[in-house]
Design a protein around this motif. Structure first.
Motif, short mmCIF file in Angstrom:
data_model
loop_
_atom_site.label_atom_id
_atom_site.label_comp_id
_atom_site.label_asym_id
_atom_site.label_seq_id
_atom_site.Cartn_x
_atom_site.Cartn_y
_atom_site.Cartn_z
N ALA A 1 0.83 -1.20 0.00
CA ALA A 1 0.00 0.00 0.00
C ALA A 1 0.86 1.26 0.00
O ALA A 1 0.59 2.22 -0.74
CB ALA A 1 -0.93 0.00 1.21
N GLN A 2 1.89 1.28 0.83
CA GLN A 2 2.75 2.46 0.90
C GLN A 2 3.45 2.72 -0.43
O GLN A 2 3.60 3.87 -0.85
CB GLN A 2 3.80 2.28 2.00
N LEU A 3 3.83 1.66 -1.12
CA LEU A 3 4.52 1.85 -2.40
C LEU A 3 3.54 2.24 -3.51
O LEU A 3 3.94 2.88 -4.49
CB LEU A 3 5.30 0.59 -2.77
N VAL A 4 2.26 1.88 -3.37
CA VAL A 4 1.25 2.43 -4.27
C VAL A 4 1.26 3.94 -4.15
O VAL A 4 1.27 4.68 -5.15
CB VAL A 4 -0.15 1.87 -3.93
N MET A 5 1.28 4.44 -2.92
CA MET A 5 1.26 5.89 -2.69
C MET A 5 2.51 6.56 -3.23
O MET A 5 2.45 7.65 -3.81
CB MET A 5 1.07 6.16 -1.21
N ALA B 1 10.07 3.60 3.07
CA ALA B 1 9.99 4.87 3.79
C ALA B 1 10.90 5.91 3.14
O ALA B 1 10.53 7.09 3.02
CB ALA B 1 10.37 4.67 5.25
N GLU B 2 12.09 5.50 2.73
CA GLU B 2 13.00 6.42 2.03
C GLU B 2 12.36 6.94 0.74
O GLU B 2 12.38 8.13 0.46
CB GLU B 2 14.32 5.70 1.72
N ASP C 1 6.10 12.51 8.97
CA ASP C 1 7.03 12.62 10.10
C ASP C 1 7.33 11.27 10.73
O ASP C 1 8.42 11.04 11.24
CB ASP C 1 6.48 13.57 11.16
N TYR C 2 6.36 10.35 10.69
CA TYR C 2 6.60 9.04 11.27
C TYR C 2 7.51 8.19 10.39
O TYR C 2 8.18 7.28 10.87
CB TYR C 2 5.26 8.33 11.54
N LYS C 3 7.53 8.48 9.11
CA LYS C 3 8.50 7.82 8.24
C LYS C 3 9.91 8.32 8.58
O LYS C 3 10.86 7.53 8.65
CB LYS C 3 8.19 8.10 6.77
N LEU C 4 10.04 9.63 8.80
CA LEU C 4 11.34 10.17 9.19
C LEU C 4 11.77 9.64 10.55
O LEU C 4 12.96 9.37 10.78
CB LEU C 4 11.28 11.70 9.20
N ARG C 5 10.82 9.49 11.46
CA ARG C 5 11.16 8.90 12.76
C ARG C 5 11.70 7.48 12.59
O ARG C 5 12.72 7.11 13.19
CB ARG C 5 9.91 8.87 13.65
#
Length: 419
Positions: A256-260, A348-349, A397-401
């Motif tokens: 899902a995240q990579l779809v985004m 995340a990157e 911000d949670y990805k950066l965390r």
């Protein structure tokens, strides 16, 4: 009565196709390669682009354009060949999403989430469920919608004879309007945990409310799905309540995240292309520039270079993350928690850079194209509105965390619906 899987009513079709086949259609029989899928996606994107700005203003349900997607054959792209699909890798699926998003990020979202639901069947379902659901999807060209939002616990699953009774509502149900099947989550109060299931959208008691009213991504069909005494047979439960997800199952959130990621990149690339075309074809040089054409202005050239350097590294990391997903996904039940965690870091990157690129390019494009480019006849504002709405899906911000923890002490993200 429980619907029979292979006898579900198929959406009514017009006697005349919405448009002529997009070159040679991708079909379950042809098992076309990735190049064929990319070519067809480009033709489809061109078709969607002709009305994208107008439809963005109107909003609502793009029924005709969804049928274009169905007719293209791309709905079976990620279904394994053994079930009648094309068996494309995730790298190809994401390339198609990115191509479609350049033209129409709302319908690209629906397309991406369709394949996310198919992935969920492979990740959660047992062998029999996979064969039945995926084979029927390939044969009948089902369009899948999403009502799987574990954080929304308002849909309650009560144990009943041969299954569960569902009552409640699910929000942010992308692709639910006009869908044939849904994947859902529901809260079991006895075990205080969620179940995951597949269910036909026409199951008695299900009402899909087309009430999505955001200022961007207007045609993602992301309304509310209501459940009123809906029977969910045990055979459609992919993951039961209190069942601990395997590392393999937790790959769904990464898909899902990579779809985004690729939606944001598509929006950024679409905005970049629109700005470049306008600069070359319509923009007037600023009077103090000393040049005859806007594209010859060194400041304009400088800014285009900056914008491209937002996009280029984001593209590289997105492609790298997709390749990593392919490697991990192919491990099947042998996926480890470490595999999954390293994949989460790679995505995340990519997501951070794609987020930045989508927002910045779609905003800064107007500084390069000038006041006339803001005319509503161009509809260029849709790129920023779509990027702004979609990038709020979960806080960056949670990805950066997560990335900060990883570089400081090697800690991998804990599996959640968003990480």
């Amino acid at each position: 009565m429980t619907p029979v899987l292979n006898r579900l009513p198929y959406p009514a079709q017009s006697s005349t196709p919405a448009f002529a086949p997009l070159s040679k259609p991708v079909s379950a029989d042809s098992h076309a390669g990735s190049n064929d899928a990319i070519i067809i996606a480009r033709h489809l994107a061109e078709r969607l682009a002709t009305t994208a700005s107008e439809r963005d203003q109107i909003g609502g349900h793009a029924a005709k354009e969804r049928e274009w997607i169905r007719e293209s054959g791309l709905l079976t792209l990620s279904i394994p060949k053994e079930f009648g699909g094309q068996g494309a890798d995730w790298s190809t699926v994401y390339q198609v999403i990115r191509i479609l998003a350049k033209a129409d990020s709302a319908l690209a979202h629906i397309f991406g989430f369709h394949h996310l639901q198919l992935a969920g069947i492979q990740l959660y379902g047992n062998t029999q469920q996979q064969r039945r659901l995926l084979t029927a999807s390939a044969e009948q060209q089902f369009f899948w919608g999403n009502a799987l939002n574990p954080l929304d616990k308002r849909t309650i699953a009560s144990p009943g004879k041969g299954g569960y009774i569902l009552n409640g509502v699910k929000s942010f149900s992308s692709g639910s309007v006009g869908s044939d099947w849904l994947t859902i989550s529901a809260w079991d109060e006895t075990t205080q945990s969620a179940l995951v299931a597949a269910i036909p959208t026409n199951q008695p008691g299900i009402t899909v409310q087309a009430d999505w009213d955001a200022f961007g991504q207007k045609q993602t069909d992301s309304g509310n799905v209501h459940f009123a005494h809906v029977f969910l047979p045990d055979e459609w439960v992919l993951q039961g309540p209190a069942q601990t997800p395997t590392p393999q199952a937790t790959l769904r959130s990464q898909i899902a995240q990579l779809v985004m990621v690729n939606l944001y990149l598509g929006i950024g690339l679409g905005a970049f292309d629109a700005a470049r075309n306008y600069t070359n074809d319509e923009a007037k040089a600023w009077f103090a520039s000393g040049v005859n054409a806007s594209a010859e202005d060194p400041f304009i050239q400088h800014r285009y270079g900056q914008l491209w350097m937002l996009l280029r590294p984001a593209i590289a990391l997105a492609d790298q993350a997709a390749a990593t997903l392919d490697q991990v996904f192919d491990k099947g039940v042998l996926v480890t928690a470490n595999d999954r965690g390293e994949l989460a870091i790679a995505i995340a990157e990519a997501k951070y850079l794609a987020h930045q690129a989508g927002i910045e390019v779609s905003s800064q494009m107007f500084e390069l194209t000038g006041a006339r480019s803001t005319s509503s006849r161009h509809g260029y504002d849709r790129f920023w509105r779509n990027a702004r709405v979609h990038t709020l899906h979960d806080p960056i911000d949670y990805k950066l965390r997560d990335l900060g923890r990883y570089v400081l002490d090697g800690r991998l993200p804990e599996p959640t619906p968003y990480s």
